[in-house]
Design a protein around this motif. Structure first.
Motif, short mmCIF file in Angstrom:
data_model
loop_
_atom_site.label_atom_id
_atom_site.label_comp_id
_atom_site.label_asym_id
_atom_site.label_seq_id
_atom_site.Cartn_x
_atom_site.Cartn_y
_atom_site.Cartn_z
N SER A 16 0.82 -1.22 0.00
CA SER A 16 0.00 0.00 0.00
C SER A 16 0.85 1.27 0.00
O SER A 16 0.31 2.37 -0.12
N LEU A 17 2.18 1.12 0.13
CA LEU A 17 3.05 2.31 0.24
C LEU A 17 3.65 2.65 -1.12
O LEU A 17 4.21 1.78 -1.79
N ARG A 18 3.53 3.91 -1.51
CA ARG A 18 4.10 4.35 -2.78
C ARG A 18 5.53 4.80 -2.56
O ARG A 18 5.82 5.53 -1.61
N ALA A 19 6.42 4.37 -3.45
CA ALA A 19 7.81 4.82 -3.36
C ALA A 19 7.85 6.32 -3.59
O ALA A 19 7.01 6.88 -4.32
N ASP A 20 8.83 6.96 -2.97
CA ASP A 20 9.06 8.40 -3.13
C ASP A 20 7.90 9.27 -2.62
O ASP A 20 7.62 10.33 -3.17
N THR A 21 7.21 8.79 -1.63
CA THR A 21 6.20 9.63 -0.95
C THR A 21 6.53 9.65 0.54
O THR A 21 7.26 8.78 1.03
N LYS A 22 5.99 10.64 1.22
CA LYS A 22 6.13 10.66 2.68
C LYS A 22 4.90 9.99 3.27
O LYS A 22 3.76 10.36 2.95
N ILE A 23 5.12 9.00 4.12
CA ILE A 23 3.98 8.22 4.63
C ILE A 23 3.29 8.96 5.78
O ILE A 23 2.09 8.82 5.98
N GLY A 24 4.05 9.70 6.54
CA GLY A 24 3.43 10.48 7.63
C GLY A 24 3.47 9.78 8.98
O GLY A 24 3.13 10.36 10.00
N CYS A 25 3.89 8.51 8.98
CA CYS A 25 4.06 7.82 10.26
C CYS A 25 5.25 6.86 10.15
O CYS A 25 5.59 6.40 9.05
N ASP A 26 5.88 6.60 11.29
CA ASP A 26 7.07 5.74 11.29
C ASP A 26 6.71 4.31 10.88
O ASP A 26 5.66 3.80 11.30
N LEU A 27 7.59 3.69 10.08
CA LEU A 27 7.37 2.31 9.64
C LEU A 27 8.37 1.39 10.32
O LEU A 27 9.56 1.73 10.43
N TYR A 28 7.91 0.26 10.77
CA TYR A 28 8.78 -0.67 11.49
C TYR A 28 8.80 -2.03 10.81
O TYR A 28 7.80 -2.46 10.22
N LEU A 29 9.95 -2.71 10.98
CA LEU A 29 10.06 -4.11 10.56
C LEU A 29 10.01 -4.96 11.81
O LEU A 29 10.55 -4.57 12.86
N LEU A 30 9.39 -6.12 11.72
CA LEU A 30 9.42 -7.04 12.85
C LEU A 30 10.55 -8.02 12.59
O LEU A 30 10.55 -8.75 11.59
N VAL A 31 11.53 -8.00 13.47
CA VAL A 31 12.70 -8.86 13.27
C VAL A 31 12.74 -9.90 14.36
O VAL A 31 12.67 -9.58 15.54
N LYS A 32 12.85 -11.16 13.94
CA LYS A 32 12.90 -12.24 14.92
C LYS A 32 14.35 -12.65 15.15
O LYS A 32 15.10 -12.88 14.22
N GLY A 33 14.74 -12.69 16.40
CA GLY A 33 16.10 -13.09 16.74
C GLY A 33 16.08 -14.11 17.86
O GLY A 33 15.00 -14.48 18.34
N SER A 34 17.25 -14.54 18.28
CA SER A 34 17.32 -15.56 19.33
C SER A 34 16.77 -15.02 20.66
O SER A 34 16.23 -15.76 21.47
N ARG A 91 1.52 -2.76 -10.62
CA ARG A 91 2.21 -3.86 -9.91
C ARG A 91 1.30 -4.53 -8.86
O ARG A 91 1.59 -5.59 -8.35
N LEU A 92 0.21 -3.81 -8.51
CA LEU A 92 -0.70 -4.38 -7.50
C LEU A 92 -1.82 -5.17 -8.17
O LEU A 92 -2.34 -4.75 -9.20
N SER A 93 -2.16 -6.29 -7.57
CA SER A 93 -3.27 -7.08 -8.11
C SER A 93 -4.59 -6.43 -7.70
O SER A 93 -4.63 -5.61 -6.78
N SER A 94 -5.66 -6.85 -8.38
CA SER A 94 -6.99 -6.31 -8.01
C SER A 94 -7.32 -6.65 -6.56
O SER A 94 -7.90 -5.84 -5.85
N ASP A 95 -6.96 -7.86 -6.15
CA ASP A 95 -7.26 -8.26 -4.77
C ASP A 95 -6.52 -7.37 -3.77
O ASP A 95 -7.08 -6.98 -2.75
N GLU A 96 -5.26 -7.07 -4.08
CA GLU A 96 -4.49 -6.20 -3.16
C GLU A 96 -5.10 -4.80 -3.09
O GLU A 96 -5.27 -4.22 -2.02
N LYS A 97 -5.46 -4.28 -4.27
CA LYS A 97 -6.07 -2.94 -4.30
C LYS A 97 -7.39 -2.95 -3.54
O LYS A 97 -7.71 -2.03 -2.80
N THR A 98 -8.15 -4.00 -3.74
CA THR A 98 -9.46 -4.08 -3.08
C THR A 98 -9.31 -4.09 -1.57
O THR A 98 -10.06 -3.42 -0.86
#
Ligand SMILES: [Fe+2]
Length: 332
Positions: A16-34, A91-98
């Motif tokens: 849902s995120l467009r490249a080269d835009t400002k999203i307006g909120c911080d984005l995080y990755l969930l990283v699994k470690g030991s 690049r997005l499928s209809s299902d993703e857009k929906t």
């Protein structure tokens, strides 16, 4: 992959995120470690979400990012603002857009019912116009939208379901673009008058008393009042809000109009409104399957509907008969 539930973070689709835009909120990755899972800042909300960051997610097949729960509102505002870009993205499928369209619509209508003032009403109108563009541009949109059904009943999920099914049905019987836009907007707004009715009545389990039913019956006129107070110009929106409980034989409310006096949009809204109410779970009744809903409407409520239109609606649902196709249920 089973994702860990966190009370502070909310998952979003990275598509849902467009490249080269400002999203307006911080984005995080969930990283699994030991040592367990951690949320790591991936892109700050005030920085540009660069193409390289977008590409990296694609490369590593990361479809989920996370935002802070408190930032959900900002994220949905971002989706609304970037709606046209999202629905045009090949690049997005209809299902993703929906999925994106549906979740943004649900959030928008939730806002609308929490704070039904001109700002959110205007946003709803703009969104509805964009939603119709999506349906007209993308030949698979109809199929994707019909597969999405919200299983639990809330006023706002009901409005989104009714808007999706209603707009597609209206398109199938030949409504033109401008009429479709007004129709979709009107149907998203149709129950807005309920915001002026006590939640004790709206959420009551069990039967309503006579007095409570009379109060409930005021919601079409209360809705029209809210729309008029905004000073925005409405046409179809007012018709649908006022007429979605009028019956073909004149037994409906608030004005007891008969078939010749009910606008086509009001007639469509009447059918879809009942259909969706029956097929979603409510505080006082379980959901019934779409086929059973049609049977019940035909048996007990035919006097409420324009018969020809109701026949058209059955035909319209035909290809999507749940006996032939599995629907996707989203739990709101
Ligand atoms: Fe209603």
């Amino acid at each position: 992959m089973e994702l860990e539930k966190s009370p502070d973070y909310f998952p979003i689709d990275s598509s849902s995120l467009r490249a080269d835009t400002k999203i307006g909120c911080d984005l995080y990755l969930l990283v699994k470690g030991s040592a367990g899972s951690r949320y790591i800042l991936y892109c700050r909300g005030d920085a540009v979400f660069e193409n390289s960051k977008s590409e990296m997610l694609l490369e590593k097949n990361i479809s989920r990012l996370f935002i802070k729960k408190d930032d959900q509102q900002k994220y949905y505002e971002y989706l609304e603002t970037n709606f046209q870009n999202i629905i045009s993205d090949t690049r997005l499928s209809s299902d993703e857009k929906t999925k994106i369209v549906h979740s943004a619509a649900t959030n928008l209508v939730k806002d609308l019912f929490n704070d039904p003032r001109s700002g959110s009403i205007e946003r709803t109108k703009t969104f509805a116009y964009n939603m119709v563009d999506f349906v007209l541009k993308d030949s698979h949109a109809a199929h994707s939208l019909l597969k999405i059904a919200v299983h639990e009943y809330y006023t706002y999920t009901h409005s989104v379901n009714v808007a999706s099914v209603g707009t597609l049905f209206a398109k199938s019987i030949g409504l033109e673009e401008d009429d479709l836009k007004g129709f979709c907007s009107g149907i998203l707004l149709h129950d807005i008058g309920k915001t002026r009715i006590s939640t004790d009545i709206l959420n009551k389990k069990g039967k309503l008393t006579k007095e409570e039913i009379e109060i409930m019956k005021k919601h079409p006129e209360l809705g029209a009042e809210i729309l008029n107070e905004t000073g925005i110009e409405f046409k179809e929106e007012l018709i649908i809000t006022l007429q979605h409980h009028e019956n073909d034989d004149g037994s409906g409310y608030p004005n007891g109009l008969n078939t010749g006096e009910i606008h086509l949009s009001g007639k469509i809204a009447r059918i879809i409104d009942v259909y969706d109410a029956l097929t979603t779970k409510r505080s006082y009744a379980d959901a019934v399957r779409p086929f059973a809903a049609i049977v019940e409407m035909n048996k007990k409520m035919l006097h409420c509907f324009d018969k020809e239109l109701f026949k058209e609606f059955i035909q319209f649902l035909g290809p999507y008969d749940p006996r032939k196709e599995q629907r996707t249920y989203i739990y709101a």
